[in-house]
Design a protein around this motif. Structure first.
Motif, short mmCIF file in Angstrom:
data_model
loop_
_atom_site.label_atom_id
_atom_site.label_comp_id
_atom_site.label_asym_id
_atom_site.label_seq_id
_atom_site.Cartn_x
_atom_site.Cartn_y
_atom_site.Cartn_z
N PHE A 57 65.22 5.21 40.67
CA PHE A 57 65.97 4.02 40.25
C PHE A 57 65.29 3.13 39.22
O PHE A 57 65.95 2.30 38.61
CB PHE A 57 66.31 3.20 41.52
N GLY A 80 72.84 3.39 41.79
CA GLY A 80 72.89 4.83 42.10
C GLY A 80 71.91 5.63 41.25
O GLY A 80 71.92 6.86 41.26
N GLY A 81 71.03 4.93 40.55
CA GLY A 81 70.19 5.57 39.54
C GLY A 81 69.03 6.43 40.04
O GLY A 81 68.33 7.03 39.23
N SER A 82 68.84 6.53 41.34
CA SER A 82 67.77 7.42 41.81
C SER A 82 68.08 8.88 41.46
O SER A 82 67.18 9.69 41.26
CB SER A 82 67.56 7.30 43.31
N ASP A 83 69.37 9.19 41.38
CA ASP A 83 69.78 10.52 40.92
C ASP A 83 69.22 10.81 39.53
O ASP A 83 68.84 11.93 39.22
CB ASP A 83 71.31 10.61 40.81
N THR A 113 69.04 -2.26 48.94
CA THR A 113 69.20 -2.75 47.55
C THR A 113 70.10 -3.98 47.52
O THR A 113 69.83 -4.94 46.79
CB THR A 113 69.78 -1.64 46.65
N GLU A 118 63.23 0.98 46.43
CA GLU A 118 62.78 2.36 46.25
C GLU A 118 61.25 2.42 46.31
O GLU A 118 60.66 3.30 46.92
CB GLU A 118 63.21 2.90 44.88
N LYS A 147 73.02 -2.07 52.54
CA LYS A 147 71.93 -1.29 51.92
C LYS A 147 70.78 -2.22 51.58
O LYS A 147 71.02 -3.38 51.20
CB LYS A 147 72.40 -0.73 50.56
N SER A 199 65.52 7.17 47.44
CA SER A 199 66.27 5.92 47.26
C SER A 199 65.72 4.89 48.24
O SER A 199 64.91 5.21 49.11
CB SER A 199 67.74 6.14 47.61
N ALA A 200 66.23 3.70 48.16
CA ALA A 200 65.95 2.67 49.16
C ALA A 200 66.75 2.99 50.42
O ALA A 200 67.79 3.67 50.33
CB ALA A 200 66.35 1.31 48.62
#
Ligand code: ASP
Length: 458
Positions: free
Chosen positions: A184, A199-202, A49, A121, A47, A36-37
């Motif tokens: 992400f 939250g899209g790095s998941d 982002t 990211e 953050k 993630s970032a």
């Protein structure tokens, strides 16, 4: 091979990044590292982002961007400096950000926003790769463009183009050493950067785990394991045992009702490929964490977790002899579809029909229009919209075929003086859902926790 994903809190500063490098180096199977970032370093921090979003907004408004630009670069520069990674990487990041900003007039605002958001990211992956090399380990940054991570759908809410799996699998088969991959975002077919939801790095981690058929997808965050309910509501849950194993179905049901540890959509690629997901703590890497897999040993009569989600409303429609009117339900849903409203649940009585909707899809200003359409097309005796509802989900494979589980929940709520406005249990029996007024949420979760996890619940 293991795919590991590290969230923003695991990469917030040099100290955290060092833990990440140590964790990866401790196990040679950890070959693909999704990052993630950098996230918040403390409660008052922002953050990367979010900094990038403010920077993009300023650029879109034609305002001066120097200060925000400096803040973003500074976040990486401090890490590079503390880890003695040299100036080169910071210059690379700075010039990448400038190139992105220069595109403000060439792209539509949404496209530009995604290009900027993805910088968090993308640049972090480059920096983390340098951090591995500085520790003498062969590591490389891999780009979503070169590896074929093609996305479709809306900017800021993109989805994977399924053809990407074959491309990704081919690309990764030719890599050796550690590959650091930015989470992400991906690219549209015409080469524009597009991001997954926040939250899209998941999601990226889960996609790569599926693409390379990983033995496990390790998702490193800042909790030792998933708690059976929200520790902000039931503090003592932290003293008890975390969840050791749960099934994909259980995770999905809990995530739906707001279990925050894991991005809901992220589960899908790993689940489809049957890859076990291990949620672990970067700060306590020796803890086994929570394993999410296809099946688990289940103790009958037990519950794995209790989740609660606010922000629901309910359209209540009553009409005498409704049950004899063919097409009644379809016409309600047609009205919603015509207005682009997605619904969640549809519990019914003999002469009544409820439609549960997330409040964000039916804001107050649209209510009258929808209610009038229902009145005009369905001629009900009564129609109203109830707001401020909370959905409680009680979840556990152990509930299947065990009588009395719902009774226990109802008794717990009744004893706490909480009235339920709806009950819904799907045929899978892996969960049931109870709707209550949002003002009763905390008391309800506490009562359910006591009933299923307290001394008398065991
Ligand atoms: N950095 C992105 C966010 O803050 C994505 C992520 O961390 O997963 O939403």
């Amino acid at each position: 091979m293991k795919v590991c994903k590290f969230g923003g809190s695991s990469l917030a500063d040099a100290g955290q990044l060092t833990k990440v490098v140590d964790i990866v180096l401790a196990d040679p199977a950890r070959r693909i590292v999704v990052v993630s970032a950098p996230g918040k370093r403390n409660g008052g921090d922002t953050k990367v982002t979010d900094l990038l979003i403010s920077l993009a907004e300023k650029a879109l408004k034609g305002e001066n961007t120097d200060r925000k630009f400096g803040e973003v670069v500074e976040r990486y520069a401090v890490i590079a400096d503390e880890l003695k990674l040299g100036d080169g990487i910071v210059r690379t990041i700075e010039s990448d950000l400038r190139d992105r900003l220069d595109q403000v007039s060439r792209l539509a605002p949404k496209e530009f926003m995604d290009l900027m958001k993805a910088a968090g990211e993308d640049n972090n992956a480059k920096l983390v790769a340098v951090a591995f090399s500085a520790r003498g380990k062969k590591a490389r940054y891999a780009s979503p463009k070169d590896t074929g991570m093609i996305l479709k759908g809306d900017f800021g809410d993109a989805q994977l183009d399924p053809d990407s799996y074959a491309r990704l699998s081919r690309a990764f088969s030719s890599f050796d050493g550690i590959v650091v991959y930015p989470g992400f975002f991906g690219y549209t077919r015409d080469g524009k950067v597009a991001t997954f939801p926040r939250g899209g790095s998941d999601i990226t981690g889960s996609i790569l785990a599926a693409a390379v058929c990983a033995d496990v997808y390790e998702n490193f965050t800042d909790v030792d394991s998933v708690y059976p309910c929200d520790p902000r509501i039931v503090e003592e849950v932290k003293n008890g045992e975390g969840i050791q194993t749960m099934t994909y179905r259980e995770m999905r049901e809990l995530a739906y009702a707001g279990f925050g540890v894991f991005n809901d959509d992220a589960v899908i690629p790993a689940v489809k490929a049957r890859i076990p997901i291990n949620i672990r703590n970067t700060n306590h890497p020796s803890e086994p964490g929570t394993m999410i897999q296809q099946s688990r040993r289940v103790i009958p009569g037990t519950v794995v977790g209790i989740a609660s989600a606010d922000g629901f409303c309910n359209i209540v429609i009553e009409k005498y002899l409704m049950n004899r009117e063919i097409g009644f339900g379809r016409r309600i849903l047609q009205i919603l579809e015509d207005n682009g409203i997605s619904y969640e649940h549809m519990p019914s009585g003999v002469d009544s029909q409820c439609v549960v909707i997330k409040e964000q899809f039916l804001p107050k200003e649209d209510e009258r229009r929808i209610v009038n359409a229902i009145k005009a097309q369905l001629e009900p005796d009564f129609v109203t919209v109830e707001r401020d509802l909370t959905m409680l989900m009680v979840v556990g494979e152990g509930m299947c075929y065990t009588p009395g589980m719902l009774a226990r929940a109802c008794l717990a709520l009744a004893s706490a003086g909480i009235s339920m406005s709806m009950v819904n249990q799907g045929s899978s029996e892996v969960s049931f859902m109870l709707a209550i007024r949002s003002q009763d949420r905390d008391a309800a979760v506490k009562a359910l926790y006591k009933a299923f996890f307290g001394r008398e619940g065991r």
